[in-house]
Scaffold this active site. Structure first.
Site, PDB file in Angstrom:
ATOM      1  N   ASP A  15     -36.259  49.831  23.786  1.00 19.20           N
ATOM      2  CA  ASP A  15     -36.155  50.192  22.359  1.00 19.20           C
ATOM      3  C   ASP A  15     -36.523  51.653  22.074  1.00 19.20           C
ATOM      4  O   ASP A  15     -37.356  51.936  21.190  1.00 19.20           O
ATOM      5  CB  ASP A  15     -37.094  49.324  21.507  1.00 19.20           C
ATOM      6  CG  ASP A  15     -36.870  47.834  21.681  1.00 19.20           C
ATOM      7  OD1 ASP A  15     -35.750  47.428  22.033  1.00 19.20           O
ATOM      8  OD2 ASP A  15     -37.841  47.073  21.458  1.00 19.20           O
ATOM      9  N   GLU A 221     -29.561  44.297  14.480  1.00 21.93           N
ATOM     10  CA  GLU A 221     -30.894  44.926  14.544  1.00 21.93           C
ATOM     11  C   GLU A 221     -30.742  46.341  15.097  1.00 21.93           C
ATOM     12  O   GLU A 221     -29.628  46.830  15.278  1.00 21.93           O
ATOM     13  CB  GLU A 221     -31.845  44.094  15.423  1.00 21.93           C
ATOM     14  CG  GLU A 221     -31.402  43.988  16.872  1.00 21.93           C
ATOM     15  CD  GLU A 221     -32.251  43.025  17.708  1.00 21.93           C
ATOM     16  OE1 GLU A 221     -33.174  42.376  17.176  1.00 21.93           O
ATOM     17  OE2 GLU A 221     -31.964  42.909  18.921  1.00 21.93           O
TER      18      GLU A 221
HETATM   19  O1  FUB Z   1     -38.122  44.622  21.654  1.00 23.60           O
HETATM   20  C1  FUB Z   1     -38.071  43.546  20.769  1.00 23.60           C
HETATM   21  C2  FUB Z   1     -36.786  43.549  20.028  1.00 23.60           C
HETATM   22  O2  FUB Z   1     -35.690  43.450  20.940  1.00 23.60           O
HETATM   23  C3  FUB Z   1     -36.472  44.796  19.248  1.00 23.60           C
HETATM   24  O3  FUB Z   1     -37.216  44.959  18.081  1.00 23.60           O
HETATM   25  C4  FUB Z   1     -35.021  44.587  19.049  1.00 23.60           C
HETATM   26  O4  FUB Z   1     -34.322  45.680  18.552  1.00 23.60           O
HETATM   27  C5  FUB Z   1     -34.590  44.177  20.442  1.00 23.60           C
HETATM   28  O5  FUB Z   1     -34.369  45.272  21.275  1.00 23.60           O
END
Ligand code: FUB
Length: 322
Positions: A15, A221
């Site tokens: 991330d 996301e």
């Molecule tokens: O790392 C946890 C979660 O997985 C992140 O917040 C998302 O974007 C995904 O990469």
């Protein structure tokens, strides 16, 4: 650098949020670890507890410096569990780290921690940002005004809210209903709270219609925002469709018109990124699970050069390129 390069081979980092501060490139990743928690759609297996900061003087040839642990859940008064994707913004010589974390009721909130240097350490505020919810904050500084983009479906809890209010039960749109939108909110001058109610980030097709829930390119996301030639490029992960996509607009609030895929699926369920210009080249920082043998909760940081065509379109990169 046309061939992707792993950046932290001795640990699991994911991330990436990436910025140029004081002439250096700073990387703010999630710090993956083996928690033993079984994989599920709620993302419980992403059970991270701290952040490291990394810096580079030169992406093409340079070494990566690990500045060590800069924030730990044990130092956050309101902490429950799961430190997910963070971002850092600079204002007037101070550095503000924004991080999603579940509170003691297992609800994701966004917290702020403040430091005097880009490499931290960062001291957390005593409570999360008022009115914050969901995950994956990304901050844009636009002519001295700061905007935060955020939100994530499923384990990211965005479906539990409408019009910034918690619902009695979570609702995900289906079929040709408009997809759930990521959020954007202006930050207060002191950078510690929202200055307004979060607004929807509208992602539309070429005809101006919002992308629908059944569109494989709808938002899931991993918001990121960068500017290129006067335009605003909003990029994101499509989650269960496993691509990184982008949409372009004329101002920080949008709407943003869908353009295409930045990165095809990588090894591992999640995909997440930052797009940044450094020393005249554009780079895509991202992650995959190749080094862990496909364990989606143990991801490794990568970087590869990113190119635009003459019309400002990002050329698609293969997620499986080695
Ligand atoms: O790392 C946890 C979660 O997985 C992140 O917040 C998302 O974007 C995904 O990469």
């Amino acid at each position: 650098m046309k061939i992707p390069k792993y950046l932290v081979p001795n640990d699991y980092m994911a991330d990436p949020a990436v910025h140029v501060f004081q002439g250096k490139l700073y990387i703010y990743p999630s710090h993956d670890r083996e928690s033993g928690i079984e994989e599920n759609d709620n993302g419980d297996h992403f059970d991270m507890k701290d952040y490291h900061v990394f810096s580079m003087d030169d992406v093409e040839t340079g070494a990566v410096t690990d500045h060590g642990v800069v924030l730990d859940t044990k130092d956050i008064l309101w902490a429950g569990r799961q430190l997910w994707d963070c971002d850092v913004a600079e204002k007037d010589g101070r550095y503000y780290m924004y991080f999603p974390l579940k509170d003691k009721n297992d609800i994701f909130r966004i917290g702020v921690a403040v430091g005097d240097r880009p490499e931290g350490p960062f001291i957390p505020q005593e409570h999360p940002m008022r009115g914050s919810y969901s995950i994956d904050p990304a901050v844009l500084c636009d002519n001295g005004v700061y905007y935060m983009y955020f939100g994530g479906l499923w384990g990211g809890q965005l479906q539990r809210y409408r019009h910034n209010k918690a619902l009695e039960s979570a609702v995900l749109p289906t079929g040709n209903e408009p997809a759930l939108c990521p959020k954007v909110v202006k930050l207060r001058d002191d950078m510690l709270e929202f200055a307004e109610e979060p607004r929807d980030v509208s992602i539309v097709d070429a005809a101006g219609n919002p992308l629908t829930a059944d569109n494989p390119h709808r938002f899931f996301e991993a918001s990121w925002m960068h500017r290129y030639k006067g335009k605003y490029y909003f990029s994101y992960s499509t989650g269960d469709h496993h691509t990184l996509c982008y949409a372009v607009g004329d101002n920080p609030y949008g709407p943003f018109v869908y353009q295409g895929v930045i990165l095809t699926p990588v090894v591992g369920w999640t995909t997440h990124h930052a797009v940044v210009e450094f020393k005249g080249k554009w780079y895509l920082f991202h992650h995959d699970s190749v080094p862990s043998g496909g364990k989606t909760w143990l991801r490794s940081l990568k970087v590869v050069e990113l190119d635009y065509d003459d019309d400002g379109k990002i050329k698609t990169i293969a997620g499986t390129a080695i």
